[in-house]
Design an enzyme around this catalytic site. Structure first.
Site, short mmCIF file in Angstrom:
data_model
loop_
_atom_site.label_atom_id
_atom_site.label_comp_id
_atom_site.label_asym_id
_atom_site.label_seq_id
_atom_site.Cartn_x
_atom_site.Cartn_y
_atom_site.Cartn_z
N GLN A 1 44.37 -4.44 -22.51
CA GLN A 1 43.50 -4.44 -21.34
C GLN A 1 42.52 -5.60 -21.37
OE1 GLN A 1 41.52 -0.64 -21.18
NE2 GLN A 1 43.42 0.50 -21.24
N GLY A 2 41.73 -5.69 -22.46
CA GLY A 2 40.56 -6.57 -22.50
C GLY A 2 40.83 -8.00 -22.10
N GLY A 3 41.64 -8.71 -22.85
CA GLY A 3 41.95 -10.08 -22.49
C GLY A 3 42.15 -10.96 -23.70
N GLU B 1 32.66 -8.96 -24.93
CA GLU B 1 33.18 -7.85 -25.76
C GLU B 1 32.42 -7.86 -27.08
OE1 GLU B 1 37.46 -7.63 -26.08
OE2 GLU B 1 37.69 -7.47 -23.91
N ASP C 1 58.27 -1.96 -38.31
CA ASP C 1 59.61 -2.38 -38.75
C ASP C 1 59.58 -3.77 -39.41
OD1 ASP C 1 60.46 -0.06 -37.43
OD2 ASP C 1 60.88 -1.16 -35.59
N HIS D 1 39.73 1.71 -33.02
CA HIS D 1 38.99 1.27 -31.82
C HIS D 1 38.01 2.39 -31.45
CE1 HIS D 1 38.14 0.01 -27.71
NE2 HIS D 1 38.82 -1.10 -27.90
N ARG E 1 33.44 -3.84 -34.21
CA ARG E 1 34.09 -2.52 -34.14
C ARG E 1 33.88 -1.67 -35.37
NH1 ARG E 1 39.73 -4.19 -31.27
NH2 ARG E 1 38.69 -4.63 -29.31
N HIS F 1 44.16 1.52 -33.88
CA HIS F 1 44.45 0.56 -32.82
C HIS F 1 45.19 -0.68 -33.30
CE1 HIS F 1 43.86 -1.56 -29.08
NE2 HIS F 1 43.09 -2.48 -29.63
N GLU G 1 50.81 -9.30 -34.42
CA GLU G 1 50.26 -8.23 -35.26
C GLU G 1 51.05 -8.01 -36.54
OE1 GLU G 1 49.29 -4.70 -33.06
OE2 GLU G 1 48.60 -3.64 -34.85
N ARG H 1 39.07 -7.24 -37.21
CA ARG H 1 39.40 -8.22 -36.17
C ARG H 1 38.33 -8.27 -35.08
NH1 ARG H 1 41.90 -7.70 -31.28
NH2 ARG H 1 42.56 -5.56 -31.69
N SER I 1 43.47 -10.97 -30.77
CA SER I 1 44.86 -10.69 -31.17
C SER I 1 45.87 -11.39 -30.27
CB SER I 1 45.12 -9.19 -31.20
OG SER I 1 44.67 -8.59 -30.02
C1 SIN Z 1 40.07 -3.69 -25.63
O1 SIN Z 1 40.34 -4.00 -24.48
O2 SIN Z 1 39.06 -3.08 -25.98
C2 SIN Z 1 41.04 -4.04 -26.69
C3 SIN Z 1 40.98 -5.46 -26.96
C4 SIN Z 1 41.35 -5.68 -28.38
O3 SIN Z 1 41.95 -4.85 -29.02
O4 SIN Z 1 40.98 -6.74 -28.89
#
Ligand code: SIN
Length: 539
Positions: free
Chosen positions: A60-62, A126, A222, A243, A289, A350, A374, A385, A390
Site C-alpha cells: 500500500q504505502g509506496g 512514514e 521457498d 507491522h 516500527r 509483515h 524480500e 527495515r 522494500s
Molecule cells: C505500509 O504501507 O505501511 C507498508 C509499507 C512497508 O511495509 O514498508
C-alpha cells in the site's frame, strides 16, 4: 556428500528447457530483473501461482526515495541506518539511496498512476523518515499499480517466457555452481529441468511461518529454503518485522492498514484513549516500527488486551477516502468506518529482513545464483527495515543484477546444457494431505506462540523442539506443492529460531525479554547459516 533435494525422483525422464536466465518470482524484484535481462538474454520468469499473486501486489504505502528538494540521499541513508539498529551494511545502503531516485523516476515513466500534484510526485510521510519521501500510486494501491505496469512492460515489450502455475522445487547445481532449477507444472503434474546460466531468486518472503501475517498464502520461504539446500548462505533470519497496524481479528492474510495513515496524522490509542507513543519516541506514532511495536506490546500487556486502536476520526474524511481508497473500502467491507470508528489493530508479521545473503550486485554465495527483494539479505535493512524501503530494494538490486549478468554470462565458457546434474535417488514416500495441513497449523501456532514480537530462551527452546518433532514426524515429500511449502517453511522457521536463540540481546525487530538490552560488544554481528555450518556463525 549428495546435496539435499526436496524433489522426488520421477519415473519418467523430466523435460528440459534451456535459458540464459531464469527468474523465479513475479513481484517487483522478479519483474524488474526479467524485463531488464530480456533486453539481451533468453529469459524465463517462473511463478508458482499467477503473476499478480505476490506480496508486491498488496503493498500500500509506496516507494521511498530522495526525490524532493528538501531531501537528499544522505538524509535517506541516515534514516535507514538509524532504523536498522546498527546492523545495516553501509555500502549496500549507500547504493540503495543513491541509485534509488533514478530507478523510481524510470518506474514512473512506465507506471502513469503515480500520484502527482501540478506535475510533481506527491510524497507521503512514514515512520522514521525525517522528511516526506514516499512516492505512491493510486493513493494506497502502489503495489498493484507498479506490478501491473511492470507486467505489462514484460508482456508487451520483451521476449520473456512467462511460466505460471509452475512450482520451483529445487535449484540445480553442478560443481558448486547453480545451473537452473527444477519445476513442477501444477496443471500437468510433470517435472521440468530448467537449465540456465544464471538464476535469479525473487520469490519474496516467508510470512506464512506465522498464523498471523499480512503476507499472501504464497509467501512460504521457498527461495530461502531452496537456496540453503543448494549450499548458499542465509542470514539475519531472526529479524522478522512485525507491522504495528494489522487489522485485529481479521482472517489471515491479515489486512494491513498502511503506515501512511499515521503519516497523514492518524493516532495510535490505548483503551483509555491515550496517545501512548507520545514521550516514547520524538516522532511519536511515526517512530521506527520496532520501537512502536515494542511499546504496543507493553501497552497491551499492561491493559490486559489483545489489541489497540488506530484513530483517524479527527482527519478530513474526503482526504481519507481519496488518499486511502483501498483501506477505506476494505475496512467498510469488514464493518468499519475509517472516518468515524477507532479501528482495532495489533502487530502482525509483515516482513523478513533476513534471507539469502548477497553482495552489492545481488550475487549469493553460490555462483550463478542471484537474489533480489524480500528473499534476499543485501544488508540494507539491518535489524529493522525502514518503511517503504522494500519495493525500492527490489528495484535497485534487480537493476544491478541485470548489469552484472552481462559480466557473469559472458565469463561462462561451459554451456550449462552439457553439465551433469546430481539428482536425488529413489522415489519418496509422500504425506497425507490432512497431515500436511495439520503440520502447517502446528508450525504456525508454534511460531506465533513462542517466536513472535517478544521472545525468551524457554519459548525458543520449546519452539525448536516442536519444529524438529514436526519435521521428524513427516515422511519425505512426494510430488505435492503443499508438502514442499511445509518443508520450506520448516527450514525457514528452524533458522529463525536458531538465530533468535543465539542472539542474546534485543536489537531492532528481535526482542528478548531475558536479554532486554542491546549488546554491541557481543552482538554487532550477523548470524549466518549454510549447510556446512548448520548451527550458525557470527560474521
Ligand atoms: C505500509 O504501507 O505501511 C507498508 C509499507 C512497508 O511495509 O514498508
Amino acid at each position: 556428500m549428495t546435496r539435499p533435494y526436496l524433489l522426488a525422483a520421477t519415473d519418467t525422464e523430466p523435460a528440459k528447457r534451456f535459458y540464459d536466465v531464469i527468474v523465479i518470482g513475479s513481484g517487483i524484484a522478479g519483474l524488474t530483473a526479467a524485463v531488464g535481462a530480456a533486453r539481451k538474454w533468453k529469459v524465463a520468469l517462473i511463478s508458482k501461482s499467477v503473476l499478480r499473486d505476490t506480496t508486491t501486489f498488496l503493498a500500500q504505502g509506496g516507494i521511498a526515495a530522495a526525490l524532493s528538494e528538501q531531501d537528499s540521499p544522505q538524509l535517506h541513508f541516515e534514516d535507514t541506518i538509524r532504523a536498522g539498529a546498527g546492523l545495516c551494511k553501509e555500502e549496500a545502503v549507500s547504493i540503495l539511496v543513491n541509485e534509488g531516485p533514478a530507478r523510481v523516476r524510470e518506474l514512473t515513466e512506465i507506471c502513469p498512476k503515480f500520484d502527482r500534484a501540478g506535475g510533481d510526485l506527491v510524497l507521503g510521510a512514514e515512520g522514521a523518515h525525517s522528511v516526506p519521501r514516499i512516492a505512491h500510486a493510486g493513493g494506497d494501491a502502489t503495489g498493484s499499480e507498479v506490478a501491473s505496469a511492470l507486467a505489462q512492460a514484460m508482456e508487451s515489450g520483451s521476449r520473456v517466457q512467462v511460466l505460471e502455475n509452475e512450482f520451483v522445487v529445487d535449484l540445480l547445481t553442478n560443481g558448486g555452481r547453480c545451473i537452473g532449477a527444477v519445476s513442477l507444472n501444477l496443471q500437468t503434474g510433470t517435472f521440468t529441468l530448467n537449465f540456465a546460466t544464471a538464476t535469479v531468486l525473487a520469490t519474496g518472503g516467508s510470512g506464512q511461518v506465522y498464523s498471523l501475517t499480512t503476507n499472501p498464502r504464497v509467501a512460504t520461504g521457498d527461495g530461502m529454503a531452496m537456496a540453503y539446500r543448494a549450499g548458499a548462505t542465509i542470514g539475519d533470519m531472526e529479524f522478522v518485522q512485525f507491522h504495528p497496524t494489522g487489522l485485529y481479528a481479521d482472517q489471515s492474510p491479515i489486512f494491513l492498514i498502511t503506515e501512511a495513515l499515521r503519516g497523514e496524522g492518524a493516532y495510535l490509542l490505548n483503551h483509555l484513549g491515550e496517545r501512548f507513543m507520545m514521550g516514547v519516541h520524538p516522532q511519536a506514532e511515526l517512530g521506527p516500527r520496532d520501537i512502536v511495536v515494542k511499546e504496543m506490546v507493553r501497552q497491551m500487556n499492561e491493559e490486559g488486551q489483545e489489541f489497540l486502536f488506530l484513530d483517524a476520526t479527527h482527519l478530513d474524511c474526503a482526504m481519507l477516502r481519496e488518499r486511502f481508497p483501498t483501506v477505506y473500502e476494505t475496512l467498510r467491507e469488514k464493518g468499519y468506518d475509517l472516518c468515524n470508528d477507532r479501528i482495532p489493530i495489533a502487530p502482525v508479521c509483515h516482513y523478513m529482513a533476513g534471507g539469502v545473503v548477497t553482495d552489492i550486485w545481488g550475487r549469493s554465495t553460490l555462483p550463478g545464483l542471484y537474489a533480489s527483494g524480500e528473499v534476499a539479505c543485501t544488508g540494507v535493512h539491518g535489524a529493522n527495515r525502514l518503511a517503504s524501503n522494500s519495493l525500492l530494494e527490489g528495484l535497485v538490486f534487480s537493476d544491478r543484477i541485470v548489469r552484472d549478468l552481462d559480466k557473469y554470462i559472458g565469463s561462462m565458457e561451459e554451456e550449462v546444457r552439457r553439465l551433469q546434474i546430481d539428482l536425488p535417488g529413489p522415489a519418496r514416500q509422500g504425506n497425507k494431505h490432512e497431515d500436511v495441513a495439520e503440520g502447517l497449523r502446528r508450525l504456525q501456532k508454534t511460531m506465533i506462540t513462542n517466536v513472535g514480537t517478544v521472545r525468551n530462551e524457554q519459548g525458543l527452546i520449546t519452539a525448536l523442539k516442536e519444529l524438529h518433532a514436526l519435521h521428524n514426524s513427516l515422511k519425505s515429500p512426494g510430488a505435492d506443492p503443499d508438502e514442499y511449502e511445509l518443508y520450506n517453511l520448516l527450514t525457514v522457521a528452524i533458522h529463525i529460531v536458531k538465530a533468535a536463540l543465539l542472539r542474546q540481546e534485543s536489537r531492532g525487530a528481535h526482542l528478548r525479554e531475558d536479554f532486554p538490552e542491546i549488546d554491541d560488544a557481543g552482538w554487532k554481528h550477523h548470524i549466518n547459516f549454510r549447510l556446512q555450518n548448520e548451527e550458525g556463525k557470527k560474521e
